[in-house]
Enzyme design. Structure first.
Site, PDB file in Angstrom:
ATOM      1  NE  ARG A   1      -0.085 124.602  44.918  1.00  0.00           N
ATOM      2  CZ  ARG A   1      -0.678 125.984  45.401  1.00  0.00           C
ATOM      3  NH1 ARG A   1       0.916 126.538  45.045  1.00  0.00           N
ATOM      4  NH2 ARG A   1      -1.607 126.229  46.469  1.00  0.00           N
TER       5      ARG A   1
ATOM      6  CD  GLU B   1       5.580 124.898  48.060  1.00  0.00           C
ATOM      7  OE1 GLU B   1       5.030 125.150  48.945  1.00  0.00           O
ATOM      8  OE2 GLU B   1       6.035 125.481  47.654  1.00  0.00           O
TER       9      GLU B   1
ATOM     10  CG  HIS C   1       4.604 128.621  48.109  1.00  0.00           C
ATOM     11  ND1 HIS C   1       3.660 127.552  47.352  1.00  0.00           N
ATOM     12  CD2 HIS C   1       3.312 129.343  47.290  1.00  0.00           C
ATOM     13  CE1 HIS C   1       2.789 127.242  47.569  1.00  0.00           C
ATOM     14  NE2 HIS C   1       2.198 129.032  47.053  1.00  0.00           N
TER      15      HIS C   1
END
Ligand code: NAP
Ligand code: GLV
Length: 323
Positions: free
Chosen positions: A238, A267, A286
């Protein structure tokens, strides 16, 4: 009367069919745009189940609106997007999707490691830009992977799967984990180090622990300064685990050699983010678990968790359970 489930994103038809066999299903019909906050705050009011993605912040404000919510099924293994303590207080079961994405995410983590070490993206850009004048001895030289030392912070499912890949490259593997794992050390032939020692001794440092407020900016200026000058930081866990300003400075000043990042504090990462300007950073949107098979498995596990709990059974993969 059928229970109602809200899905925060358009999912596959077969998953919706599976849920529709049991529930009245409502859904945010966009595939690439997250559900607006005001819509979520309204939809949550009268539903029994919520299937959400990691893009949705399921915090106290959202949960306070829920009048009859019994289960939240997150389509991700990480669940830092959900206030699980507040959910627990309200007696809401939270489920996630562990295991089904382990190998796929380990693959991507190793791909990122290799890409950063061997300057794969930078070299491809170099060729396409027409700058490749001639083969030369030290052109686009990177770092060796075979025989190097890999330090894993957070040796859980994905961390262990990464070790298998590293062993195929004759890497020496160190790890730091909240709980030391002597049996795993023995089984996998790896070595425990305190975090400071791991940072000092590793050529590659991979972050594979869950994010929480306690580990916010676990890797900051001080930690980066402990790393070798040829070291490469890989983050597929993360974004909040890394102080991005400190990482930018460290990479820019050559204090560490490169980074591979699949995750960011914000993000999508803003396109003018300083880290994106550096050639020694490989960036991905991601996609750790993004293989077709794995994403389908995650979606089905999330649906199965929902069916199980709302039909009075145990969650298959609970984060917390109140039974
Ligand atoms: P996991 O099996 O739960 O492993 C997490 C490991 O981290 C555990 O061994 C845990 O130790 C350790 N840990 C927890 N807090 C720690 C701390 N403060 N310091 C050191 N170690 C700590 O989880 P996983 O399935 O491997 O997934 C790991 C994380 O990867 C997820 O939480 C998620 O954020 C991320 N992820 C990202 C992607 C992606 O698309 N990029 C995909 C999947 C997962 P204990 O044994 O003490 O609990
Ligand atoms: C993805 O980031 C996950 O936690 O599954």
């Amino acid at each position: 009367m059928k229970r109602t489930v809200y899905i925060t994103r358009k999912l596959t038809d077969d998953m919706i069919d599976k849920l529709s066999n049991h529930f009245q299903v409502r859904m945010w019909h966009e595939e690439h745009v997250p559900v607006p906050r005001d819509v979520l705050l309204k939809e949550i009011e009268d539903v029994d189940g919520l299937i959400c993605l990691l893009t949705e912040k399921i915090d106290e404000e959202v949960l306070s609106k829920a009048k009859q919510l019994k289960v939240i099924s997150n389509i991700a293994v990480g669940y830092n997007n959900i206030d699980i303590d507040f959910a627990a207080k309200k007696g809401i079961v939270v489920t996630n999707t562990p295991g089904v994405l382990t190998e796929t995410t380990a693959d991507l983590t190793f791909a990122l490691l290799m890409a950063a070490a061997r300057r794969v993206v930078e070299s491809s850009d170099f060729l396409r830009s027409g700058e490749w004048g001639a083969w030369s001895l030290m052109q686009m030289t990177g770092q060796d992977i075979y025989g190097a030392t890999l330090g894993i912070i957070g040796l859980g499912r994905i961390g262990e799967a990464l070790v298998k890949r590293a062993k195929g490259f004759d890497m020496n593997v160190l790890y730091y984990n909240r709980t030391r794992k002597p049996e795993t050390e023995e089984k996998l032939g790896i070595h425990y180090r305190e975090m400071k020692d791991l940072l000092q001794q590793s050529d590659f440092v991979c972050l594979l622990l869950p994010y929480s407020a306690e580990v916010h900016h676990l890797i900051g200026k001080e930690e980066l300064s402990l790393m070798k000058r040829n070291a490469i930081l890989i983050n597929t866990a993360r974004g909040g685990l890394v102080d991005e300003d400190a990482l930018f400075q460290s990479l820019k000043n050559g204090e560490i050699w490169a980074a591979g990042l699949d995750v960011f504090e914000q993000e999508p990462v803003p396109i003018d983010h300083p880290l994106l300007s550096l050639p020694n950073v490989v960036t991905l949107p991601h996609i750790g678990s993004a293989s077709v098979k794995t994403r389908m498995r995650m979606a089905h596990l999330a649906a199965d968790n929902m069916v199980s709990v709302l039909t009075g059974n145990e969650a298959i993969t609970p984060v917390i359970s109140h039974k």
